[in-house]
Design an enzyme around this catalytic site. Structure first.
Site, PDB file in Angstrom:
ATOM      1  N   ASP A  12     -18.419 -93.508  15.611  1.00 27.08           N
ATOM      2  CA  ASP A  12     -17.551 -92.116  15.852  1.00 27.08           C
ATOM      3  C   ASP A  12     -18.395 -91.398  16.796  1.00 27.08           C
ATOM      4  OD1 ASP A  12     -18.053 -90.538  12.888  1.00 27.08           O
ATOM      5  OD2 ASP A  12     -19.240 -91.879  13.743  1.00 27.08           O
ATOM      6  N   HIS A 243     -29.427 -90.466  11.085  1.00 22.64           N
ATOM      7  CA  HIS A 243     -28.691 -91.189  10.087  1.00 22.64           C
ATOM      8  C   HIS A 243     -28.236 -92.545  10.801  1.00 22.64           C
ATOM      9  CE1 HIS A 243     -27.926 -87.694   7.480  1.00 22.64           C
ATOM     10  NE2 HIS A 243     -27.416 -86.984   8.455  1.00 22.64           N
TER      11      HIS A 243
HETATM   12  O1  RIB Z   1     -23.234 -88.627   7.242  1.00 22.83           O
HETATM   13  C1  RIB Z   1     -23.795 -88.842   8.328  1.00 22.83           C
HETATM   14  C2  RIB Z   1     -22.687 -89.813   9.014  1.00 22.83           C
HETATM   15  O2  RIB Z   1     -21.404 -89.041   9.175  1.00 22.83           O
HETATM   16  C3  RIB Z   1     -23.321 -90.101  10.537  1.00 22.83           C
HETATM   17  O3  RIB Z   1     -22.638 -91.707  11.083  1.00 22.83           O
HETATM   18  C4  RIB Z   1     -22.653 -89.282  11.528  1.00 22.83           C
HETATM   19  O4  RIB Z   1     -22.521 -89.675  12.554  1.00 22.83           O
HETATM   20  C5  RIB Z   1     -21.486 -88.978  10.860  1.00 22.83           C
HETATM   21  O5  RIB Z   1     -20.281 -89.801  11.359  1.00 22.83           O
HETATM   22 CA    CA Z   2     -21.388 -91.629  13.070  1.00 22.43          CA
END
Ligand code: RIB
Ligand code: CA
Length: 320
Positions: A12, A243
């Protein structure tokens, strides 16, 4: 090139998804069959445009198919995260970039199904977004669970607090019904890369200064600037939590993390805790483990690998 691990990235494309795509491409170790996009941090259209911009930046425009997926969660309204990722999702970077690649006509879930069934046991799905696309693919083709090599999910938190509510991590919270369905589907090899480990994979300004490819360094600097400031305001550290890149890192080198198998489920019927990933550490429910949960990470080793990979990258202008 033979021998490279076949993967599909589901994104995303926000700030950290973009860094995950850059890591996957510059590593040279993955055969990226395609990238599927979904509504999450930003709208489906914006996530798709951002993904094509990153491929353009890396000089691989047109070489990796991009397939659009769900424009909203299975049941709920979209919960965008512009506060974290900026209005455009990548911190205002590449604002003037003109992309040459367009998304494929094939829908994301159909692409996932086609690719996995065409190469049974070979394709790793790296999910760094709300799990809507994979849930839709499972609905159309339940036997997907038997033919995917592995599903690596950036999502959830099992021993800490949430990052969008006190108990929930964003990807799980944005589409908890999809997450519950994916976790219950019966994938024999599903690895959960949650905030428990990704919060320790922090990219600092000093790390960014080690990037040697000018166009990549400038992009990382610009796209993460606001994110790092906000991170400081909330956590007292000037850094960007990697992340999504860590989910790619696990696909590249599983030894970065310590994984333990547990039964994990997702709350979907709570005013207070929707999206919470509940890990049955003591097997109180007596259910078989359905996830390999990452509980520890060798963050210095991962960060070193991340920097080294980006430093072997090329960009649109061929600079290296
Ligand atoms: O919590 C972190 C996640 O949520 C990552 O994938 C960031 O891009 C958001 O989509
Ligand atoms: Ca993400």
């Amino acid at each position: 090139m033979t021998g490279r691990k076949k993967v599909i990235l589901d994104v995303d494309t926000g700030v950290d998804d973009a860094l995950a795509i850059i890591l996957a491409v510059t590593s040279g170790q993955l055969d990226i069959l395609g990238i599927t996009t979904v509504s999450g941090n930003v709208s489906l259209d914006q996530a798709t445009l951002n993904t094509c911009k990153i491929l353009e930046l890396l000089g691989v425009s047109g070489q990796i198919p991009v397939c659009r997926g769900a424009d909203q969660p299975l049941l709920r309204e979209s919960v965008f995260e512009h506060r974290v990722h900026g209005k455009d999702g990548i911190g205002g970077a590449l604002a003037d970039m003109v992309v040459t690649q367009q998304a494929e006509a094939e829908r994301a879930e159909d692409f996932i199904i086609r690719q996995v069934l065409a190469q049974p046991g070979e394709v790793t799905l790296i999910m760094t977004a709300p799990l809507t696309n994979l849930a839709r693919a499972l609905h159309k083709c339940p036997e997907l669970t038997r033919h995917a090599a592995e599903v690596i999910v950036m999502g959830g938190v099992v021993q800490g607090f949430g990052n969008i509510t006190p108990t929930a991590e964003y990807n799980m919270y944005a589409d908890p019904e999809a997450a519950k369905l994916v976790l219950a589907a019966g994938f024999p090899r599903l690895t959960l890369v949650g905030l428990d480990v990704t919060r320790k994979a922090l990219l600092s300004a000093e790390d960014i200064a080690k990037l040697q490819v000018p166009a990549i360094r400038e992009y990382v600097e610009k796209s993460t600037a606001d994110y790092r400031t906000r991170y400081y305001e909330r956590n007292g550290v000037q850094a960007c939590a990697l992340h999504d890149p860590l989910a790619v890192g696990v696909a590249l080198n599983r030894s970065f993390v310590t994984v333990h198998d547990f039964y994990v489920d997702v709350e979907t019927r709570s005013d207070l805790c929707d999206g919470q990933t509940v890990c049955d550490f003591q097997n109180r429910l007596g259910k078989p483990a359905n996830a390999g949960v990452c509980l520890e990470v060798d963050a210095p080793a991962f960060l070193k690998g991340f920097i080294n990979s980006l430093n072997q990258g090329r960009t649109k202008d061929g600079s290296h």
